[in-house]
Motif scaffolding. Sequence first.
Motif, PDB file in Angstrom:
ATOM      1  N   TRP A   1       0.834  -1.207   0.000  1.00 33.96           N
ATOM      2  CA  TRP A   1       0.000   0.000   0.000  1.00 33.96           C
ATOM      3  C   TRP A   1       0.863   1.249   0.000  1.00 33.96           C
ATOM      4  O   TRP A   1       0.479   2.282   0.518  1.00 33.96           O
ATOM      5  CB  TRP A   1      -0.943  -0.019   1.207  1.00 33.96           C
ATOM      6  CG  TRP A   1      -1.910  -1.139   1.098  1.00 33.96           C
ATOM      7  CD1 TRP A   1      -3.103  -1.145   0.427  1.00 33.96           C
ATOM      8  CD2 TRP A   1      -1.751  -2.447   1.622  1.00 33.96           C
ATOM      9  NE1 TRP A   1      -3.689  -2.375   0.508  1.00 33.96           N
ATOM     10  CE2 TRP A   1      -2.893  -3.198   1.244  1.00 33.96           C
ATOM     11  CE3 TRP A   1      -0.759  -3.079   2.383  1.00 33.96           C
ATOM     12  CZ2 TRP A   1      -3.058  -4.537   1.596  1.00 33.96           C
ATOM     13  CZ3 TRP A   1      -0.928  -4.394   2.734  1.00 33.96           C
ATOM     14  CH2 TRP A   1      -2.069  -5.105   2.344  1.00 33.96           C
ATOM     15  N   GLY A   2       2.044   1.152  -0.564  1.00 33.62           N
ATOM     16  CA  GLY A   2       2.919   2.306  -0.650  1.00 33.62           C
ATOM     17  C   GLY A   2       3.964   2.369   0.440  1.00 33.62           C
ATOM     18  O   GLY A   2       4.967   3.045   0.289  1.00 33.62           O
ATOM     19  N   VAL A   3       3.754   1.679   1.564  1.00 28.66           N
ATOM     20  CA  VAL A   3       4.753   1.693   2.621  1.00 28.66           C
ATOM     21  C   VAL A   3       5.785   0.607   2.352  1.00 28.66           C
ATOM     22  O   VAL A   3       5.459  -0.474   1.889  1.00 28.66           O
ATOM     23  CB  VAL A   3       4.118   1.474   4.008  1.00 28.66           C
ATOM     24  CG1 VAL A   3       3.574   0.076   4.166  1.00 28.66           C
ATOM     25  CG2 VAL A   3       5.113   1.760   5.115  1.00 28.66           C
ATOM     26  N   ARG A   4       7.047   0.907   2.626  1.00 24.52           N
ATOM     27  CA  ARG A   4       8.110  -0.051   2.336  1.00 24.52           C
ATOM     28  C   ARG A   4       8.237  -1.085   3.444  1.00 24.52           C
ATOM     29  O   ARG A   4       8.322  -0.734   4.626  1.00 24.52           O
ATOM     30  CB  ARG A   4       9.421   0.706   2.137  1.00 24.52           C
ATOM     31  CG  ARG A   4       9.470   1.405   0.792  1.00 24.52           C
ATOM     32  CD  ARG A   4      10.354   2.635   0.805  1.00 24.52           C
ATOM     33  NE  ARG A   4      10.397   3.265  -0.506  1.00 24.52           N
ATOM     34  CZ  ARG A   4       9.410   3.977  -1.022  1.00 24.52           C
ATOM     35  NH1 ARG A   4       8.297   4.144  -0.345  1.00 24.52           N
ATOM     36  NH2 ARG A   4       9.509   4.510  -2.226  1.00 24.52           N
ATOM     37  N   GLN A   5       8.280  -2.349   3.052  1.00 24.55           N
ATOM     38  CA  GLN A   5       8.413  -3.464   3.984  1.00 24.55           C
ATOM     39  C   GLN A   5       9.626  -4.296   3.551  1.00 24.55           C
ATOM     40  O   GLN A   5       9.502  -5.243   2.778  1.00 24.55           O
ATOM     41  CB  GLN A   5       7.139  -4.314   3.989  1.00 24.55           C
ATOM     42  CG  GLN A   5       5.904  -3.524   4.428  1.00 24.55           C
ATOM     43  CD  GLN A   5       4.627  -4.329   4.309  1.00 24.55           C
ATOM     44  OE1 GLN A   5       4.566  -5.303   3.562  1.00 24.55           O
ATOM     45  NE2 GLN A   5       3.599  -3.921   5.023  1.00 24.55           N
ATOM     46  N   PRO A   6      10.828  -3.936   4.034  1.00 27.03           N
ATOM     47  CA  PRO A   6      12.038  -4.618   3.563  1.00 27.03           C
ATOM     48  C   PRO A   6      12.224  -5.986   4.197  1.00 27.03           C
ATOM     49  O   PRO A   6      11.876  -6.210   5.349  1.00 27.03           O
ATOM     50  CB  PRO A   6      13.160  -3.662   3.986  1.00 27.03           C
ATOM     51  CG  PRO A   6      12.608  -2.962   5.185  1.00 27.03           C
ATOM     52  CD  PRO A   6      11.133  -2.831   4.948  1.00 27.03           C
ATOM     53  N   ARG A   7      12.773  -6.906   3.416  1.00 26.07           N
ATOM     54  CA  ARG A   7      13.185  -8.191   3.935  1.00 26.07           C
ATOM     55  C   ARG A   7      14.643  -8.096   4.418  1.00 26.07           C
ATOM     56  O   ARG A   7      15.378  -7.210   4.004  1.00 26.07           O
ATOM     57  CB  ARG A   7      13.111  -9.273   2.850  1.00 26.07           C
ATOM     58  CG  ARG A   7      11.690  -9.772   2.612  1.00 26.07           C
ATOM     59  CD  ARG A   7      11.100  -9.074   1.392  1.00 26.07           C
ATOM     60  NE  ARG A   7       9.798  -9.661   1.100  1.00 26.07           N
ATOM     61  CZ  ARG A   7       8.637  -9.069   1.396  1.00 26.07           C
ATOM     62  NH1 ARG A   7       8.617  -7.885   1.970  1.00 26.07           N
ATOM     63  NH2 ARG A   7       7.489  -9.653   1.095  1.00 26.07           N
ATOM     64  N   PRO A   8      15.059  -9.002   5.277  1.00 25.87           N
ATOM     65  CA  PRO A   8      16.461  -8.999   5.743  1.00 25.87           C
ATOM     66  C   PRO A   8      17.436  -9.113   4.575  1.00 25.87           C
ATOM     67  O   PRO A   8      17.136  -9.714   3.541  1.00 25.87           O
ATOM     68  CB  PRO A   8      16.527 -10.229   6.653  1.00 25.87           C
ATOM     69  CG  PRO A   8      15.125 -10.417   7.136  1.00 25.87           C
ATOM     70  CD  PRO A   8      14.257 -10.030   5.970  1.00 25.87           C
ATOM     71  N   ARG A   9      18.636  -8.562   4.779  1.00 25.26           N
ATOM     72  CA  ARG A   9      19.609  -8.453   3.708  1.00 25.26           C
ATOM     73  C   ARG A   9      20.600  -9.603   3.676  1.00 25.26           C
ATOM     74  O   ARG A   9      21.550  -9.581   2.902  1.00 25.26           O
ATOM     75  CB  ARG A   9      20.368  -7.123   3.847  1.00 25.26           C
ATOM     76  CG  ARG A   9      19.493  -5.914   3.560  1.00 25.26           C
ATOM     77  CD  ARG A   9      20.206  -4.624   3.946  1.00 25.26           C
ATOM     78  NE  ARG A   9      21.439  -4.416   3.201  1.00 25.26           N
ATOM     79  CZ  ARG A   9      21.525  -3.743   2.049  1.00 25.26           C
ATOM     80  NH1 ARG A   9      20.433  -3.236   1.495  1.00 25.26           N
ATOM     81  NH2 ARG A   9      22.692  -3.582   1.455  1.00 25.26           N
ATOM     82  N   THR A  10      20.418 -10.635   4.510  1.00 19.60           N
ATOM     83  CA  THR A  10      21.279 -11.820   4.464  1.00 19.60           C
ATOM     84  C   THR A  10      20.410 -13.049   4.231  1.00 19.60           C
ATOM     85  O   THR A  10      19.214 -13.058   4.557  1.00 19.60           O
ATOM     86  CB  THR A  10      22.060 -12.001   5.775  1.00 19.60           C
ATOM     87  OG1 THR A  10      21.137 -12.294   6.842  1.00 19.60           O
ATOM     88  CG2 THR A  10      22.849 -10.741   6.110  1.00 19.60           C
ATOM     89  N   ARG A  11      21.040 -14.119   3.697  1.00 17.90           N
ATOM     90  CA  ARG A  11      20.272 -15.340   3.460  1.00 17.90           C
ATOM     91  C   ARG A  11      19.759 -15.933   4.764  1.00 17.90           C
ATOM     92  O   ARG A  11      18.615 -16.393   4.845  1.00 17.90           O
ATOM     93  CB  ARG A  11      21.145 -16.360   2.719  1.00 17.90           C
ATOM     94  CG  ARG A  11      21.344 -16.045   1.242  1.00 17.90           C
ATOM     95  CD  ARG A  11      22.288 -17.039   0.589  1.00 17.90           C
ATOM     96  NE  ARG A  11      23.661 -16.883   1.079  1.00 17.90           N
ATOM     97  CZ  ARG A  11      24.677 -17.647   0.697  1.00 17.90           C
ATOM     98  NH1 ARG A  11      24.461 -18.639  -0.155  1.00 17.90           N
ATOM     99  NH2 ARG A  11      25.890 -17.435   1.157  1.00 17.90           N
ATOM    100  N   GLU A  12      20.596 -15.911   5.786  1.00 15.33           N
ATOM    101  CA  GLU A  12      20.183 -16.473   7.069  1.00 15.33           C
ATOM    102  C   GLU A  12      19.024 -15.681   7.664  1.00 15.33           C
ATOM    103  O   GLU A  12      18.043 -16.244   8.165  1.00 15.33           O
ATOM    104  CB  GLU A  12      21.366 -16.500   8.035  1.00 15.33           C
ATOM    105  CG  GLU A  12      22.518 -17.391   7.603  1.00 15.33           C
ATOM    106  CD  GLU A  12      23.397 -16.760   6.520  1.00 15.33           C
ATOM    107  OE1 GLU A  12      23.214 -15.550   6.219  1.00 15.33           O
ATOM    108  OE2 GLU A  12      24.259 -17.479   5.966  1.00 15.33           O
ATOM    109  N   GLY A  13      19.151 -14.354   7.603  1.00 12.48           N
ATOM    110  CA  GLY A  13      18.089 -13.507   8.130  1.00 12.48           C
ATOM    111  C   GLY A  13      16.795 -13.651   7.354  1.00 12.48           C
ATOM    112  O   GLY A  13      15.694 -13.644   7.925  1.00 12.48           O
ATOM    113  N   TYR A  14      16.924 -13.784   6.033  1.00 12.12           N
ATOM    114  CA  TYR A  14      15.738 -13.947   5.189  1.00 12.12           C
ATOM    115  C   TYR A  14      15.025 -15.256   5.504  1.00 12.12           C
ATOM    116  O   TYR A  14      13.793 -15.294   5.656  1.00 12.12           O
ATOM    117  CB  TYR A  14      16.175 -13.895   3.726  1.00 12.12           C
ATOM    118  CG  TYR A  14      15.101 -14.217   2.716  1.00 12.12           C
ATOM    119  CD1 TYR A  14      13.910 -13.513   2.666  1.00 12.12           C
ATOM    120  CD2 TYR A  14      15.306 -15.236   1.777  1.00 12.12           C
ATOM    121  CE1 TYR A  14      12.934 -13.811   1.722  1.00 12.12           C
ATOM    122  CE2 TYR A  14      14.347 -15.533   0.826  1.00 12.12           C
ATOM    123  CZ  TYR A  14      13.162 -14.818   0.801  1.00 12.12           C
ATOM    124  OH  TYR A  14      12.200 -15.122  -0.138  1.00 12.12           O
ATOM    125  N   ALA A  15      15.782 -16.339   5.642  1.00 10.02           N
ATOM    126  CA  ALA A  15      15.176 -17.631   5.954  1.00 10.02           C
ATOM    127  C   ALA A  15      14.466 -17.578   7.302  1.00 10.02           C
ATOM    128  O   ALA A  15      13.349 -18.099   7.460  1.00 10.02           O
ATOM    129  CB  ALA A  15      16.242 -18.721   5.962  1.00 10.02           C
TER     130      ALA A  15
END
Length: 419
Positions: A306-320
Motif C-alpha cells: 500500500w505504498g509503505v516499504r516493507q524490507p526483507r532482511p539483507r542476508t540469506r540467514e536472516g531472510y530464511a
Amino acid sequence: MAASRSEAACPIAAGLAQGGNRPLPRSAYLHIPFCHRRCFYCDFPVVPLGDRAGGAPGQSGSRSIEAYLELLCGEIEASPAGPPLSTIYVGGGTPSMLTAEQLQRVLRSLKRRYGFAAGAEISLELDPASFDQTRLQGYLRAGVNRVSLGGQSFDDDVLERLGRRHRRRDLLEAAAWLQQARVQGELSSWSLDLIQSLPGATVEHWRAQLQQALALEPPHLSVYDLIVEPGTVFERLESSGELQLPEEDLSADLMELTAGTLAAAGFGHYEISNYALPGHASRHNRVYWSGAGWWGFGMGATAAPWGVRQPRPRTREGYAAWLQRDPGELGPPQPMPNDERVMVGLRRREGVLLTPLLAGLDPAGLMQRWQPYLERGLLRREGQRWRLSDPEGLALSNAVLREWLEWWEEQAEGLPPSP
C-alpha cells in the motif's frame, strides 16, 4: 522451507489481513542476490560467488542458488493472492547467473500465485559477460520481454576501476544480441544502464560515451550519477583521498549534456535518471515513482503493498528466519508518508500535486526556500503541480529536494499521521 506452507505463516499475509479494502498491487519485484563479484560502488544485498559461479548443476555456487530459489518460490507461493500482475521485474545481484530453467521455475511460481495480465511487462536485469546468446533465447522463451543491461561504461579502464567483471567488447556483443532480438520481434524493449559523474570524468569523455551508447540503438537509457554509499570500497577510497569525484558544476554540466544529447536523438526524459523513445518507458519503474504499491520477494527485497516499504532482511540467514516469523509481530500497513510522495513525485517529468500533500501546514516557509529556484527557472509551478525543469532543474534536483527535506523536518514535530 516447504512451498505448501500455510499462508498464515507468511509475514506479508498477516499484514494483508489488516489492509482493509485498499487496492492490491499489480506489480512484483523478485530479488536474485547472487553475483560474481561486488562492484566497488555497490551496497546492494548481494552474495558474491566468484567469477566461475553459475546456476547450472556442477558449477560453483549452484547449491547456494538452488537453496535460495526454494526459499524464494516458497515465499511467493505462501503469499497472499492478488490480481493478475501487469509488471514483473527480476533484479539483483546478477539474475543472469540463473539458468533459463531456474528463471522459468521462479516465474511459474509467480504466475501460479497471481496470474499475468495480457501484455504484462516482464523485465530481467542482465550483466554483460554473464550470459550468451543461447541463454538469452532461453530467458525469452521463459517469458522475459524486456531487458535491462548493466553496461555502466564503454571504457575498459573505467570498468576496471569500478570493479566490474565485463569489458567493452562484452558490452558491445551483449547489446548486439538484444537489439537483434528486438528487431526480430522476440524482445519488446531493452535498456542500457550507464553511470555519469565518475572519477576523472570530463565533458568530452562523457560525450563520447553517449555517442557509443546511441550507436547501439537501445530504446531506453538509464543514466545514474555515482553515489558513494557507506561500507563500499569507494567510501574507503574517498575517505583516504584516493577517489576524486567531479565537482557539482561539472556533474550538472554532464547531466545537461545527457539530456540535450538524448533529446536530440528522440528520447523523452521521463524521470531524473531515465530516458526512453516513445512507447519504451519502463512501466514497472513508473509504479515505484507514482507511489503505487507492489509486491517484493526475496532477500533484501522491499515490498510496498500500500505504498509503505516493507524490507526483507539483507542476508540469506536472516531472510530464511524472517520467513518463519510469527505473523502477529507485523503491524498494519500504512500509506506512503507525504514527504516521500513529494520526493518521489519531483523525480518524474510530470512532477507532483503538492497542495493536497500540505493539508494543515503553512507552506510559506517552503515557498520562501523554493523562490530562488522558481526565479532561475529550475522549478516550475503549474496550478497545484510543481515540477523540475528539464534539463536544468533535474540536473540540480538535489538542491531543491534538500530544501524540501529541511523544511519538512521543521514541520514534522507534532504532525498527525498521513491519511
